[in-house]
Design an enzyme around this catalytic site. Sequence first.
Site, short mmCIF file in Angstrom:
data_model
loop_
_atom_site.label_atom_id
_atom_site.label_comp_id
_atom_site.label_asym_id
_atom_site.label_seq_id
_atom_site.Cartn_x
_atom_site.Cartn_y
_atom_site.Cartn_z
N SER A 10 0.79 -1.23 0.00
CA SER A 10 0.00 0.00 0.00
C SER A 10 0.83 1.28 0.00
O SER A 10 0.25 2.38 -0.06
CB SER A 10 -0.96 0.01 1.19
OG SER A 10 -2.08 -0.82 0.93
N LYS B 249 -0.09 3.65 -2.74
CA LYS B 249 -1.11 4.69 -2.65
C LYS B 249 -0.51 6.09 -2.47
O LYS B 249 -1.19 7.09 -2.70
CB LYS B 249 -2.07 4.38 -1.50
CG LYS B 249 -2.90 3.11 -1.71
CD LYS B 249 -3.88 2.89 -0.57
CE LYS B 249 -4.77 1.68 -0.81
NZ LYS B 249 -4.12 0.41 -0.46
N SER C 87 -6.36 3.24 4.19
CA SER C 87 -5.72 2.53 3.08
C SER C 87 -6.77 1.76 2.26
O SER C 87 -6.58 0.60 1.89
CB SER C 87 -4.63 1.57 3.58
OG SER C 87 -3.73 1.25 2.55
N LYS D 279 2.87 6.69 5.46
CA LYS D 279 2.05 5.60 4.93
C LYS D 279 2.63 4.24 5.29
O LYS D 279 3.84 4.04 5.28
CB LYS D 279 1.94 5.72 3.40
CG LYS D 279 0.92 4.78 2.76
CD LYS D 279 -0.50 5.25 3.00
CE LYS D 279 -1.54 4.23 2.54
NZ LYS D 279 -1.61 3.05 3.45
#
Length: 296
Positions: free
Chosen positions: A58, A61, A118, A220
């Site tokens: 992720s 992203k 997420s 993140k």
Amino acid sequence: MMAFALLAMVAGCTTVAPPDSVLAVPAQPQRYAAIVVDARSGKQLFEVNSTAQRYPASLTKMMTLYLLFEALESGRVSKETQIPVSDNAARQPPTKLRFRRGETIDVDSAIRAIVVKSANDVAVAVGEYLGGSQDQFAAMMTAKARSLGMTSTSFRNASGLPDDSQMTTARDMAVLGMALEHRFPQHFHYFSESDFMFRGRLVRGHNDMLGRVRGVDGIKTGYIRASGYNIVTSYNADGRQLIVVVMGAESARQRNDHVEALIQRSLSPMAADAKTRLMYAGQQPTGSALPGLPEP
């Protein structure tokens, strides 16, 4: 074109060598990658396997958000723009917000859903909206990566869900983290959020580094089985600004412990001259110093 140079650290010799230190690594050697960069100077403070290919999970992203922030800056979208959630987006596996057919999400909520939760369904919806299709958006993501100097990254989707061809490096993720912070300071506050309200419901996030270490302000986390537990962390306090990337950890808790240790190490004036030995998960310390760090 925006590029962030990562400069190699050069440590001077000392007449009295400081004691060796042992750094516990919460990963197997073949999965671990890490880098710490001074975000103001671009100076590399630490690295292991930072140019080795890894799955971003992720962390992908971050690029989805970069392109969404660009769309905001160009006026293509506003924070009130409604993004439709297609059947394809709604079918994505968790983590997600679980939309029904025909529903939409505003851009401001979409940013929070991607950062905090997420949410895979929201990431795919954003990609389809901006790119026309997920494949076209992935091509846009890869092209943007090249323009930022991310030379070893290829994107195949907007979410980071498993794809054998979606690869990156710890170095490239550090470049992207710095690009987000430098290019979009007016939007970087989103990465500091640990929860948000959506349709009357409190949605909690995954980034336990927020509030754990003073000065950490994002950004993140990521996990798929093939990657292990990944994170890009921004630290900004007392005149120091760092970007820390850790990839391949065996658990989120161990990953976070390791990030904290790397921050402490990077802030220590003795770190540049100390020999650091790595102790990987399930191993005993070896007699060799940390790769990439010169011995005094």
